[in-house]
Design an enzyme around this catalytic site. Sequence first.
Site, PDB file in Angstrom:
ATOM      1  N   THR A 180       0.676  -1.171  -0.044  1.00 22.87           N
ATOM      2  CA  THR A 180      -0.036  -0.090   0.046  1.00 22.87           C
ATOM      3  C   THR A 180       0.817   1.429   0.086  1.00 22.87           C
ATOM      4  OG1 THR A 180      -1.453   1.434   1.376  1.00 22.87           O
ATOM      5  CG2 THR A 180      -0.060  -0.283   2.425  1.00 22.87           C
ATOM      6  N   ASP A 181       0.326   2.352  -0.574  1.00 27.55           N
ATOM      7  CA  ASP A 181       0.808   3.648  -0.423  1.00 27.55           C
ATOM      8  C   ASP A 181       1.112   3.974   1.064  1.00 27.55           C
ATOM      9  OD1 ASP A 181      -1.585   4.353   0.187  1.00 27.55           O
ATOM     10  OD2 ASP A 181      -1.742   5.860  -1.531  1.00 27.55           O
ATOM     11  N   GLU A 182       0.240   3.616   1.946  1.00 23.65           N
ATOM     12  CA  GLU A 182       0.394   3.980   3.280  1.00 23.65           C
ATOM     13  C   GLU A 182       1.620   3.705   4.186  1.00 23.65           C
ATOM     14  OE1 GLU A 182      -3.208   3.672   5.593  1.00 23.65           O
ATOM     15  OE2 GLU A 182      -4.382   3.336   3.967  1.00 23.65           O
ATOM     16  N   TYR A 204      -1.943  -0.551  11.056  1.00 27.17           N
ATOM     17  CA  TYR A 204      -2.099  -1.307   9.625  1.00 27.17           C
ATOM     18  C   TYR A 204      -0.800  -1.048   8.722  1.00 27.17           C
ATOM     19  CZ  TYR A 204      -3.328  -1.566   4.639  1.00 27.17           C
ATOM     20  OH  TYR A 204      -3.555  -1.705   3.412  1.00 27.17           O
ATOM     21  N   LYS A 217       2.124  -3.521   7.271  1.00 30.53           N
ATOM     22  CA  LYS A 217       2.264  -3.748   5.873  1.00 30.53           C
ATOM     23  C   LYS A 217       3.943  -3.494   5.553  1.00 30.53           C
ATOM     24  CE  LYS A 217      -0.288  -4.707   2.957  1.00 30.53           C
ATOM     25  NZ  LYS A 217      -0.510  -5.896   2.305  1.00 30.53           N
TER      26      LYS A 217
HETATM   27  P1  NAD Z   1     -10.041  -7.003   2.122  1.00 32.31           P
HETATM   28  O1  NAD Z   1     -10.104  -6.607   3.699  1.00 32.31           O
HETATM   29  O2  NAD Z   1     -11.291  -6.508   1.512  1.00 32.31           O
HETATM   30  O3  NAD Z   1      -9.742  -8.478   1.788  1.00 32.31           O
HETATM   31  C1  NAD Z   1      -8.523  -9.129   2.662  1.00 32.31           C
HETATM   32  C2  NAD Z   1      -9.237 -10.788   2.359  1.00 32.31           C
HETATM   33  O4  NAD Z   1      -8.244 -11.298   3.094  1.00 32.31           O
HETATM   34  C3  NAD Z   1     -10.349 -10.940   3.031  1.00 32.31           C
HETATM   35  O5  NAD Z   1     -11.182 -11.892   2.012  1.00 32.31           O
HETATM   36  C4  NAD Z   1     -10.003 -11.997   4.157  1.00 32.31           C
HETATM   37  O6  NAD Z   1     -10.871 -12.871   4.502  1.00 32.31           O
HETATM   38  C5  NAD Z   1      -8.539 -12.370   3.793  1.00 32.31           C
HETATM   39  N1  NAD Z   1      -7.743 -12.734   5.130  1.00 32.31           N
HETATM   40  C6  NAD Z   1      -7.719 -12.069   6.117  1.00 32.31           C
HETATM   41  N2  NAD Z   1      -6.757 -12.646   7.057  1.00 32.31           N
HETATM   42  C7  NAD Z   1      -6.520 -13.945   6.411  1.00 32.31           C
HETATM   43  C8  NAD Z   1      -5.666 -14.845   6.667  1.00 32.31           C
HETATM   44  N3  NAD Z   1      -5.062 -15.038   7.980  1.00 32.31           N
HETATM   45  N4  NAD Z   1      -5.540 -16.071   5.686  1.00 32.31           N
HETATM   46  C9  NAD Z   1      -6.093 -16.094   4.595  1.00 32.31           C
HETATM   47  N5  NAD Z   1      -6.930 -15.092   4.158  1.00 32.31           N
HETATM   48  C10 NAD Z   1      -7.296 -13.849   5.003  1.00 32.31           C
HETATM   49  O7  NAD Z   1      -8.614  -6.368   1.592  1.00 32.31           O
HETATM   50  P2  NAD Z   1      -8.497  -5.341   0.373  1.00 32.31           P
HETATM   51  O8  NAD Z   1      -9.096  -4.158   0.289  1.00 32.31           O
HETATM   52  O9  NAD Z   1      -9.017  -6.254  -0.768  1.00 32.31           O
HETATM   53  O10 NAD Z   1      -6.975  -5.314   0.280  1.00 32.31           O
HETATM   54  C11 NAD Z   1      -6.280  -6.493  -0.344  1.00 32.31           C
HETATM   55  C12 NAD Z   1      -4.695  -6.065  -0.304  1.00 32.31           C
HETATM   56  O11 NAD Z   1      -4.433  -4.968  -1.042  1.00 32.31           O
HETATM   57  C13 NAD Z   1      -4.373  -5.923   1.373  1.00 32.31           C
HETATM   58  O12 NAD Z   1      -2.810  -6.498   1.298  1.00 32.31           O
HETATM   59  C14 NAD Z   1      -4.048  -4.465   1.222  1.00 32.31           C
HETATM   60  O13 NAD Z   1      -3.049  -4.003   2.231  1.00 32.31           O
HETATM   61  C15 NAD Z   1      -3.520  -4.244  -0.237  1.00 32.31           C
HETATM   62  N6  NAD Z   1      -4.139  -2.640  -0.520  1.00 32.31           N
HETATM   63  C16 NAD Z   1      -5.513  -2.206  -0.622  1.00 32.31           C
HETATM   64  C17 NAD Z   1      -5.972  -0.994  -0.948  1.00 32.31           C
HETATM   65  C18 NAD Z   1      -7.301  -0.618  -0.693  1.00 32.31           C
HETATM   66  O14 NAD Z   1      -7.628   0.450  -1.159  1.00 32.31           O
HETATM   67  N7  NAD Z   1      -8.436  -1.536  -0.432  1.00 32.31           N
HETATM   68  C19 NAD Z   1      -5.046   0.049  -1.453  1.00 32.31           C
HETATM   69  C20 NAD Z   1      -3.617  -0.461  -1.689  1.00 32.31           C
HETATM   70  C21 NAD Z   1      -3.353  -1.669  -0.874  1.00 32.31           C
END
Ligand code: NAD
Length: 346
Positions: free
Chosen positions: A147-149, A173, A177
């Site tokens: 993430t950019d965070e 968080y 990451k």
């Molecule tokens: P989300 O919370 O919607 O989905 C996370 C998924 O991971 C869920 O389906 C959950 O059941 C699963 N999960 C959690 N713990 C687990 C474990 N121990 N074992 C297996 N599965 C597990 O998240 P998202 O928004 O889809 O983000 C996905 C990734 O992208 C993350 O790594 C996040 O840091 C990164 N990201 C998200 C954004 C954003 O805007 N949403 C931006 C940049 C990066």
Amino acid sequence: MHQGIVGMSEFTPRIVLVTGGAGFIGSHFARYVLQTHQEANVVNLDALTYAGTKENLEDVMECDRHKFVHGDICDEGLVKSLLREHAIDTVVHFAAESHVDRSILEPDAFVRTNVQGTFNLLEETRRFWLEEKNWSKAQCRFHHVSTDEVYGALGHDDLPFTEMSRYVPNSPYSASKAASDHLVRAYQHTYQLPTTITHCSNNYGPYQHQEKFIPTVISMCLNERPIPVYGDGSNIRDWLYVEDHCVAIWKVIESGRIGQTYNIGGSNQVSNLDVVKLLCRTLADALSEKQEKFLKLISFVTDRPGHDWRYAIDSQKIRGELGWQPTNKFERGIRKTVDWYLARRD
Ligand code: NAD
């Protein structure tokens, strides 16, 4: 486009372990791979926490190139056997605890999944690919979705984050990451595990969990309840439509340089208040209502502790090296998102 860049290597993913593929971005990525890359199979490992649901995969669940596995990335035995049973050659690691507010209230789960879980995946892939199979970097790839965070917050006049920006994570968080990014880097440097990392800005689109900002605003409008906006609503995020993120990840896996990080952003900096106003306008338009009906629901609430004020991404590297660019303009992406939520109002 990328001829002459040192270290550029072409890779064809065949059997892809997607972690967190029942969550928001992971489910879009699984769908994107299954629908656009017929040569690839997806093994989808998700613990189905509160954030993940099989409903996010409704249209690809029955695809014979997709196998869903309900399980935890921290489970060593399970990861070990999945890698061997399916001869996984590509890991695309989305699974994470992802909600900043929750990380402030209950950080433990963030350290467990984001740090320990990433470590477990790295260690098991290292053992299988490098020790047991002796695969070369042309035969396997570990892509980590970050993430950019991790770069902290920008001030008003600061330039957007580049891949050279310092790590200054501000929430449990983003710290978890950042820790996982460091482990990925170390596994590449120490063991030559072929890894890539992407840092993306805020995603939006269908299938996002209700607790996140844009679905919350839509839901509050539809239920005619106060729309909570942190502080004065001036916090700025660089919004990207989720499908553009998936395309970027695939490009990095196929053609990115091993050991490199790539920033992904929409070059679309919008304040939270302006996002809310756009959503109110779009909903009013879609429902043939007056936007004032929704605008009057805006309610400023006490700011989140340590709330990062501004994120912005410089994505010149992925644009220049890999020819990626976002294709969904913000207004259009928001309209698609609103229409999707309206179709599933119940
Ligand atoms: P989300 O919370 O919607 O989905 C996370 C998924 O991971 C869920 O389906 C959950 O059941 C699963 N999960 C959690 N713990 C687990 C474990 N121990 N074992 C297996 N599965 C597990 O998240 P998202 O928004 O889809 O983000 C996905 C990734 O992208 C993350 O790594 C996040 O840091 C990164 N990201 C998200 C954004 C954003 O805007 N949403 C931006 C940049 C990066």
